[in-house]
Write a protein that holds these residues in place. Sequence first.
Motif, PDB file in Angstrom:
ATOM      1  N   MET A   1      52.153  49.750  25.904  1.00 57.03           N
ATOM      2  CA  MET A   1      51.278  48.525  26.308  1.00 57.03           C
ATOM      3  C   MET A   1      50.816  48.819  28.310  1.00 57.03           C
ATOM      4  N   LEU A   2      51.620  48.963  28.342  1.00 53.96           N
ATOM      5  CA  LEU A   2      51.852  49.393  30.010  1.00 53.96           C
ATOM      6  C   LEU A   2      50.209  49.640  30.612  1.00 53.96           C
ATOM      7  N   LEU A   3      50.152  51.155  30.335  1.00 57.98           N
ATOM      8  CA  LEU A   3      48.865  51.432  29.990  1.00 57.98           C
ATOM      9  C   LEU A   3      47.751  51.437  29.723  1.00 57.98           C
ATOM     10  N   THR A   4      47.751  50.402  28.572  1.00 58.75           N
ATOM     11  CA  THR A   4      46.450  49.273  28.037  1.00 58.75           C
ATOM     12  C   THR A   4      46.358  48.894  29.047  1.00 58.75           C
ATOM     13  N   LEU A   5      47.266  48.059  29.350  1.00 58.86           N
ATOM     14  CA  LEU A   5      46.997  46.928  30.812  1.00 58.86           C
ATOM     15  C   LEU A   5      46.496  47.244  31.971  1.00 58.86           C
ATOM     16  N   ARG A   6      46.855  48.734  32.582  1.00 61.97           N
ATOM     17  CA  ARG A   6      46.119  49.758  33.361  1.00 61.97           C
ATOM     18  C   ARG A   6      44.756  49.991  33.316  1.00 61.97           C
ATOM     19  N   ILE A   7      44.685  49.824  31.920  1.00 63.59           N
ATOM     20  CA  ILE A   7      43.346  50.233  32.012  1.00 63.59           C
ATOM     21  C   ILE A   7      42.246  49.529  31.639  1.00 63.59           C
ATOM     22  N   TRP A   8      42.589  48.471  30.974  1.00 57.96           N
ATOM     23  CA  TRP A   8      41.985  47.260  31.250  1.00 57.96           C
ATOM     24  C   TRP A   8      41.607  46.605  32.857  1.00 57.96           C
ATOM     25  N   TRP A   9      42.630  46.143  33.471  1.00 59.25           N
ATOM     26  CA  TRP A   9      42.547  46.227  34.697  1.00 59.25           C
ATOM     27  C   TRP A   9      42.075  47.125  35.430  1.00 59.25           C
ATOM     28  N   TRP A  10      41.424  48.584  35.281  1.00 55.20           N
ATOM     29  CA  TRP A  10      40.751  49.412  36.608  1.00 55.20           C
ATOM     30  C   TRP A  10      39.185  49.489  35.208  1.00 55.20           C
ATOM     31  N   ARG A  11      38.866  48.991  34.119  1.00 54.27           N
ATOM     32  CA  ARG A  11      37.884  48.547  33.899  1.00 54.27           C
ATOM     33  C   ARG A  11      37.317  46.865  34.213  1.00 54.27           C
ATOM     34  N   ALA A  12      37.913  46.204  34.157  1.00 52.68           N
ATOM     35  CA  ALA A  12      37.326  44.855  35.006  1.00 52.68           C
ATOM     36  C   ALA A  12      37.368  44.871  36.362  1.00 52.68           C
ATOM     37  N   ARG A  13      37.956  46.176  36.723  1.00 56.55           N
ATOM     38  CA  ARG A  13      38.237  45.733  38.579  1.00 56.55           C
ATOM     39  C   ARG A  13      36.272  45.364  39.467  1.00 56.55           C
ATOM     40  N   PRO A  14      35.427  45.292  38.858  1.00 54.72           N
ATOM     41  CA  PRO A  14      34.232  45.220  39.344  1.00 54.72           C
ATOM     42  C   PRO A  14      33.711  43.435  38.879  1.00 54.72           C
ATOM     43  N   ALA A  15      34.048  43.381  38.066  1.00 57.25           N
ATOM     44  CA  ALA A  15      33.846  41.721  37.455  1.00 57.25           C
ATOM     45  C   ALA A  15      35.217  40.794  38.082  1.00 57.25           C
ATOM     46  N   VAL A  16      36.223  41.565  38.413  1.00 51.58           N
ATOM     47  CA  VAL A  16      36.759  40.632  38.940  1.00 51.58           C
ATOM     48  C   VAL A  16      36.945  40.696  40.586  1.00 51.58           C
ATOM     49  N   VAL A  17      36.456  41.560  41.579  1.00 53.29           N
ATOM     50  CA  VAL A  17      35.775  41.730  42.974  1.00 53.29           C
ATOM     51  C   VAL A  17      34.150  40.866  42.622  1.00 53.29           C
ATOM     52  N   ALA A  18      33.362  40.984  41.812  1.00 52.25           N
ATOM     53  CA  ALA A  18      32.731  40.069  41.854  1.00 52.25           C
ATOM     54  C   ALA A  18      32.231  38.695  41.414  1.00 52.25           C
ATOM     55  N   ALA A  19      33.330  38.009  41.185  1.00 56.57           N
ATOM     56  CA  ALA A  19      34.294  36.585  40.539  1.00 56.57           C
ATOM     57  C   ALA A  19      34.666  36.892  42.073  1.00 56.57           C
ATOM     58  N   ALA A  20      35.633  37.192  43.063  1.00 57.83           N
ATOM     59  CA  ALA A  20      35.834  36.811  43.848  1.00 57.83           C
ATOM     60  C   ALA A  20      34.759  36.172  45.087  1.00 57.83           C
ATOM     61  N   VAL A  21      33.766  37.498  45.116  1.00 56.20           N
ATOM     62  CA  VAL A  21      32.264  37.688  46.487  1.00 56.20           C
ATOM     63  C   VAL A  21      31.776  35.873  45.713  1.00 56.20           C
ATOM     64  N   LEU A  22      31.545  35.337  44.450  1.00 57.73           N
ATOM     65  CA  LEU A  22      31.009  34.327  44.140  1.00 57.73           C
ATOM     66  C   LEU A  22      32.150  33.150  44.827  1.00 57.73           C
ATOM     67  N   ILE A  23      32.529  33.005  44.702  1.00 57.25           N
ATOM     68  CA  ILE A  23      34.144  31.603  44.878  1.00 57.25           C
ATOM     69  C   ILE A  23      33.881  31.690  46.546  1.00 57.25           C
ATOM     70  N   ALA A  24      33.808  33.199  47.522  1.00 57.06           N
ATOM     71  CA  ALA A  24      33.821  33.231  48.070  1.00 57.06           C
ATOM     72  C   ALA A  24      32.236  32.236  49.327  1.00 57.06           C
ATOM     73  N   ALA A  25      31.291  33.121  48.702  1.00 60.24           N
ATOM     74  CA  ALA A  25      30.144  32.811  48.664  1.00 60.24           C
ATOM     75  C   ALA A  25      29.969  30.986  48.463  1.00 60.24           C
ATOM     76  N   LEU A  26      30.517  30.725  47.539  1.00 62.12           N
ATOM     77  CA  LEU A  26      30.036  29.517  47.491  1.00 62.12           C
ATOM     78  C   LEU A  26      30.725  28.528  48.319  1.00 62.12           C
ATOM     79  N   ALA A  27      32.446  28.652  48.532  1.00 65.93           N
ATOM     80  CA  ALA A  27      33.467  28.319  49.507  1.00 65.93           C
ATOM     81  C   ALA A  27      32.552  27.698  50.534  1.00 65.93           C
ATOM     82  N   THR A  28      31.942  29.169  51.422  1.00 69.20           N
ATOM     83  CA  THR A  28      30.922  28.723  52.530  1.00 69.20           C
ATOM     84  C   THR A  28      30.001  28.646  52.807  1.00 69.20           C
TER      85      THR A  28
END
Length: 185
Positions: A1-28
């Motif tokens: 289970m832990l391995l599955t969560l790590r793989i999911w996090w690794w694959r979702a990393r670009p989307a999470v970073v893109a969402a964080a950048v978008l939120i920061a851009a909208l805030a400023t």
Amino acid sequence: MLLTLRIWWWRARPAVVAAAVLIAALATARVVTEPAPRVLAAGRPLAAGHVLAASDLRLRAVGDPPVGAGTDPEALVGHRLALAVPAGLPLVPELLADRFDVPVPDRAVVAPVALAEADVLRAGDHVDLLPAGCPQTTTRVAHRALVAERPDAGSRTVLLAVSPAEATTLTALRDVCSLAAVLVR
């Protein structure tokens, strides 16, 4: 289970970073607002008594323009200033010497003065101002002050054209003395 969560996090990393950048851009992001209204202002420092010419005027953006400030130079050209104005000050009718009921003499300033005799005064009258019950002075405060504008009905405030020195004295005595007006020729 832990391995599955790590793989999911690794694959979702670009989307999470893109969402964080978008939120920061909208805030400023800057909110786009309407540009400030442009009104006529003094293009350079102008002395009291100066007759306004088109070359003295500049359109200037003012966030909260004063009431009476306009954009038509014809409304100001040819009029004389009642007092000195700094460069950039929006020009309004209250700054003009010829806005009063009678012409104000050159180098005179207009000061509001509370007088019990206001209801008998008319524009164009000349008065001497005398202190009443004033320990600071017993001499005449203003000589031949010109009533520049007829007071409103029921008002005790009169606009008087006086010398700058007399205006300074009137201001100093305003809160501590009553003034009496004597009509003079």
